[in-house]
Design a protein around this motif. Structure first.
Motif, PDB file in Angstrom:
ATOM      1  N   GLY A  11      42.275  27.699   8.437  1.00 36.03           N
ATOM      2  CA  GLY A  11      41.319  28.707   8.916  1.00 36.03           C
ATOM      3  C   GLY A  11      41.351  28.855  10.421  1.00 36.03           C
ATOM      4  N   GLN A  34      43.801  29.487  12.062  1.00 36.09           N
ATOM      5  CA  GLN A  34      44.700  30.602  12.394  1.00 36.09           C
ATOM      6  C   GLN A  34      43.918  31.773  12.984  1.00 36.09           C
ATOM      7  N   ALA A  35      42.786  32.051  12.350  1.00 41.77           N
ATOM      8  CA  ALA A  35      41.964  33.162  12.839  1.00 41.77           C
ATOM      9  C   ALA A  35      41.480  32.888  14.252  1.00 41.77           C
ATOM     10  N   TRP A  65      42.891  31.020  16.485  1.00 40.23           N
ATOM     11  CA  TRP A  65      44.016  31.219  17.415  1.00 40.23           C
ATOM     12  C   TRP A  65      44.304  32.705  17.640  1.00 40.23           C
ATOM     13  N   ALA A  83      43.381  31.474   2.697  1.00 43.53           N
ATOM     14  CA  ALA A  83      43.828  31.285   4.090  1.00 43.53           C
ATOM     15  C   ALA A  83      45.111  32.052   4.359  1.00 43.53           C
ATOM     16  N   GLY A 131      44.274  35.606   4.814  1.00 45.32           N
ATOM     17  CA  GLY A 131      43.636  35.842   6.117  1.00 45.32           C
ATOM     18  C   GLY A 131      44.601  35.707   7.258  1.00 45.32           C
ATOM     19  N   PHE A 132      45.546  34.907   7.084  1.00 47.65           N
ATOM     20  CA  PHE A 132      46.523  34.625   8.145  1.00 47.65           C
ATOM     21  C   PHE A 132      47.196  35.884   8.651  1.00 47.65           C
ATOM     22  N   VAL A 174      44.690  38.547  10.295  1.00 43.20           N
ATOM     23  CA  VAL A 174      44.042  38.277  11.579  1.00 43.20           C
ATOM     24  C   VAL A 174      45.043  38.207  12.722  1.00 43.20           C
ATOM     25  N   TRP A 175      46.249  37.867  12.379  1.00 43.03           N
ATOM     26  CA  TRP A 175      47.241  37.800  13.461  1.00 43.03           C
ATOM     27  C   TRP A 175      47.670  39.186  13.957  1.00 43.03           C
TER      28      TRP A 175
END
Ligand SMILES: [Zn+2]
Lengths: 236, 681
Positions: free
Chosen positions: A65, A67-68, A70, B21, B24-25, B28-29
């Motif tokens: 989580g 990752q968000a 970052w 996750a 979402g990865f 969001v990136w």
């Protein structure tokens, strides 16, 4: 399972997680096999997908989580660069005849210092330079160390830092506010006018992304690295 | 341990989390990637829009502030001063300017830069806005991209004309800087169409040069036949048209100015940079055009009269139209000519064939053959007076159909010589000769001689013993004679006192005045000359010849009378009469009749002497007459169909005929009463 565990790690309440308060090892919801709601702190069985109390989706704490965090953090940092390089606001007087021009954050601070001001540039410096950079560093550090083994004291200090970052976030927009207010107020047409520069938007975005980064940080991860086994071993 | 183990999350739960996750990865990136793209885009935009850095050298950097002072092109900001530094020798200031990339390519080696400051000058106050906004650097460059350059030398002053836009640059050359000034306007028919700048001394000759910018499309009006003249200040000139005062606009009065005009058609187009000469005034400018065109022909004439009043640039007129100008005056010595004519003046002048009515573009040969043709039909050149006072002179091409055939001598060097005729000079001394000749032919002297002879004869008659022995019986006759003598005396008196000579002189003076008046109003119209010649001819033919004939007739009658039988018998008759009258004479003697007679005779002698004296003065009179007539001829020559002159001439002739009739009546009196001539009362 019948006992509802303490929800300290779910809400991140340091007082609740204070080991001294229990006198024993900190029990997190995760370790209790439950899943805590990040919004209201209620814990649910691990299969629960949605908090029945507040409707928030339930996500188990996971380093992935981060990752968000970052991602938002990078976005914020990226926007912080133009926020400093580009002009924050554009002032013009007498329709451009009386001079004026663009000023960046640092440039404005230096100009004010040149004019003998101390307090205002200090405030701006703190709000616009020190705080954002401090937040970056803090979030980076938090994201790096989250879930890594830590002592109780370390975990608590991390939590405090997280709290501070979260608290400060909403106040980081001083520059943007100033520019916005000045732009709105000082519109005397030909005489004097102030317009926000591209840096204002960049700065606002930077702050917003940093806030999002702080928000997307899962404070429950702070407690995941606690030396439970070691403590238990020690206790045993 | 046992407490905690059952609490560990199960793997199905973990898998769900992992999926979540993962999901979402990627999403969001996108945010930082987008942020990066946006920021890099902004950065690139800023970098590429940063423009090029040029440096401009100025002698000083008054008012230039790094980061503030703008570079403008046509009043649009296209750059900003980034820094100010010195050149290595500290003599100049280097201003670094960041130029916007869209205009940077156009800033080539022809770009010019200057600092715009508020200026207060004769042209007015300009750029007052820069007082508030601060100075800025103005740049000018054309739309072509040529030699790339990043270092420039700024100019001291704005190129005013450059800012105007399209146009052409020319160079103006003037002996002095009068009328030239930085930024002075160039006008065409009073409209400002350009400006001048960059005044400098010529390196090749002793002139002042100025760059002249003529805005488009007015620059198309300039050809090789264009002349520039100074309109600065004001000028007062006394010319053929009288007094004229020329004042241009106030600004030109103050700062100078130049006007131009293309006076003649057919000029060749001119390139940028063409050199024009500035003429002091419009008249000179117009005159300067002759001789500038390639097809203009140069001719010369040889004259031997006075040329004072004729200068280079004097006009050459043909049928009242200026067709050229005198370019050179010189002396031509040729030993081959007869004595007294070795030295003559050579007048060289240039003629524009287009002014002669030839087609534009006529060659010199065509023009010359045209003139040759005209000369064969009587075209001649001569120097004649012009102007209000007749002081200045022009070379006039006149038609003389009666002139002996002649041709243009094309062999003379350096230019062909066109035949000339003597001037109809308005100068009295020069024109006297002609009239002298004419008056000399009037036989006035013969008339006077006749009169003198008559007087002599009368005196002889009176002095002869026969006459002196006039018997008193002639009393009746004597009475008549006395009356006649009284007439004669009165007439003699009239001649002496009211004096005919003076009358004649006055008449001549009047004529002279008339001549003068006419000469003042001079204009040369050949027809009138002919008329006047005719008038003079009439004078010659009518008045004096008749008078002369009459007088001679009288004299011959007198002689005939004296030589006739009657006359021979006169002494005898007289003797008879005298004898018959002797007694009477005695009475008379007693009554002092003899003394009276003697007195009368003395008076008669005196009268005769007076007449003789008058006769002696008559040649002098005639001389004056001649002089006067000279003037009259000048008048006649210089004069056209002016009624005033005719009247004057008529009154002069009246005076002359009155004088002549005085002679005539004298003669008639003598004829009627010859005896009265002899005997006084
Ligand atoms: Zn909840």
């Amino acid at each position: 399972m019948s006992e509802i565990p303490d929800l300290a790690d779910a809400t991140g309440d340091p007082a609740a997680a204070e080991p001294g308060a229990h006198g024993g090892p900190v029990l997190t919801a995760h370790r209790a096999g439950l899943i805590g709601c990040r919004s209201c702190g209620r814990v649910w069985p691990p299969e629960t997908r949605e908090c029945a109390r507040c409707g928030e989706g339930l996500v188990p704490p996971d380093r992935r989580g981060l990752q968000a965090v970052w991602a938002w953090l990078f976005a914020g940092m990226i926007f912080y660069i133009p926020a400093n390089v580009m002009p924050m606001m554009n002032t013009s007087s007498l329709g451009g005849l009386g001079g004026g021009g663009d000023s960046t954050i640092i440039g404005g601070i230096l100009q004010l210092v040149h004019h003998g001001e101390i307090f205002i540039p200090l405030v701006i410096f703190v709000a616009s330079v020190m705080v954002p950079i401090g937040k970056f560093i803090a979030i980076i550090w938090l994201a790096l160390v989250a879930g890594k083994p830590a002592t109780h004291e370390e975990a608590h200090s991390r939590l405090k830092i997280y709290e501070v970052v979260e608290f400060i976030g909403r106040w980081s927009m001083i520059d943007v506010f100033v520019v916005a207010i000045l732009s709105a107020l000082v519109q005397l047409g030909f005489l004097v006018s102030i317009k926000p520069g591209p840096a204002a938007a960049s700065f606002a975005l930077s702050v917003a992304f940093t806030m999002l980064a702080a928000q997307s940080f899962d404070p429950r991860l702070i407690w995941r690295g606690l030396p439970l086994r070691r403590r238990k071993d020690v206790n045993e | 341990m046992s407490e905690t183990s059952p609490l560990r999350p199960g793997s199905p739960s973990r898998n769900t989390v992992a999926r979540a996750a993962q999901a979402g990865f990627s999403l969001v990136w996108l945010v930082p990637i987008l942020a990066l793209v946006v920021t890099l885009g902004l950065a690139w935009n800023a970098f590429s829009g940063r423009g090029e850095l040029i440096t401009v050298e100025f002698s000083d950097a008054t008012g230039i502030t790094p980061g503030v002072t703008a570079l403008r092109f046509r009043e649009v900001t296209v750059g900003k001063v980034e820094g100010v530094a010195f050149t290595e020798d500290l003599r100049n200031v280097l201003v670094s300017i960041r130029v916007q990339p869209d205009v940077a390519p156009y800033i080539d080696d022809k770009a010019e830069f200057w600092i715009v400051r508020p200026v207060v000058s004769a042209q007015g106050i300009s750029r007052l806005d820069t007082v508030l906004s601060g100075v800025f650097i103005e740049g000018f460059w054309d739309a072509t991209t040529e030699q790339k350059q990043t270092h420039f030398v700024g100019q001291d002053q704005p190129t005013l004309a450059r800012m105007a836009g399209e146009g052409t640059w020319f160079v103006l050359s003037s002996p002095g800087a009068k009328g030239l000034a930085e930024g002075a306007p160039i006008t065409f028919r009073g409209l400002e169409v350009g400006r001048m700048q960059n005044l400098r001394l010529s390196e090749s000759d002793e002139t002042v040069l100025a760059d002249v910018f003529i805005e488009a499309p007015h620059d198309q009006r300039l050809t090789s036949a264009t002349v520039f003249w100074d309109t600065s200040g004001f000028s007062v000139s006394l010319g053929a048209q009288g007094l004229s005062l020329n004042v241009a606009s106030l600004s030109q009065l103050v700062q100078g100015g130049v006007a131009f005009s293309t006076m003649a058609a057919g000029g060749a187009p001119v390139e940028s940079g063409h050199l024009f000469r500035l003429q002091p005034d419009e008249e000179t400018a117009r005159a300067s055009l002759f001789g500038s065109a390639e097809d203009d022909i140069r001719l010369s004439i040889l004259v031997d009269n006075d040329l004072s009043g004729l200068t280079t640039d004097s006009d050459v007129v043909y049928e009242g139209l200026t067709v050229g100008r005198v370019t050179d005056l010189g002396v031509d010595i040729d030993e081959s000519r007869p004595d007294g004519e070795e030295v003559r003046q050579r007048i060289t002048f240039v003629i524009a064939p287009s002014r002669l009515g030839l087609e534009p573009g006529a060659t010199q040969d065509e023009a010359l053959s045209f003139l040759q043709d005209r000369v064969a039909k009587g075209l001649r050149a001569r120097v004649s007076s012009s102007g209000f006072l007749g002081i200045s002179k022009v070379v006039a091409l006149v038609e003389q159909p009666l002139a002996p055939p002649d041709r243009i001598d094309t062999d003379t060097k350096p230019y062909p010589t066109i035949p000339s005729i003597p001037p109809e000079v308005s100068d009295l001394s020069a024109s006297a000769e002609g009239l002298f000749t004419r008056l000399g032919s009037l036989n006035l002297e013969g008339l006077l001689q006749s009169a003198t002879n008559m007087m002599d004869a009368v005196t002889q008659v009176a002095a002869s013993p026969d006459t002196q022995a006039i018997p008193s019986s002639l009393r009746a006759t004597l009475d008549e004679t006395q009356a006649a003598v009284a007439d004669l005396k009165a007439m003699t008196q009239e001649l002496r006192d009211a004096n005919a000579a003076a009358n004649l002189a006055r008449a001549l003076d009047e004529a002279a005045q008339a001549a003068e008046a006419v000469r003042l109003a001079a204009a040369d119209v050949p027809e009138m000359v002919v008329q006047m010649d005719e008038a003079a001819q009439a004078i010659e033919e009518f008045g004096f010849a008749e008078i002369s004939a009459e007088a001679e007739g009288i004299l011959s009658d007198l002689r005939a009378m004296l030589g006739s039988k009657d006359a021979e018998e006169l002494p005898r008759n007289l003797s008879d009469t005298l004898q018959a009258a002797s007694g009477l004479l005695n009475d008379l003697r007693d009554g002092n009749a003899a003394g009276s007679l003697n007195q009368t005779l003395d008076s008669t002698r005196v009268a005769a002497d007076e007449i003789a004296k008058a006769a002696e003065s008559l040649p002098e009179l005639a001389e004056r007459f001649q002089r006067l007539a000279t003037r009259a001829e000048v008048v006649i020559a210089a004069y056209g169909g002016d009624g005033a002159f005719n009247q004057q001439a008529r009154s002069m002739m009246n005076e002359l005929s009155r004088a002549a009739s005085a002679f005539g009546s004298l003669a008639r009196t003598i004829e009627r009463n010859p005896r009265a001539f002899i005997l006084g009362r």
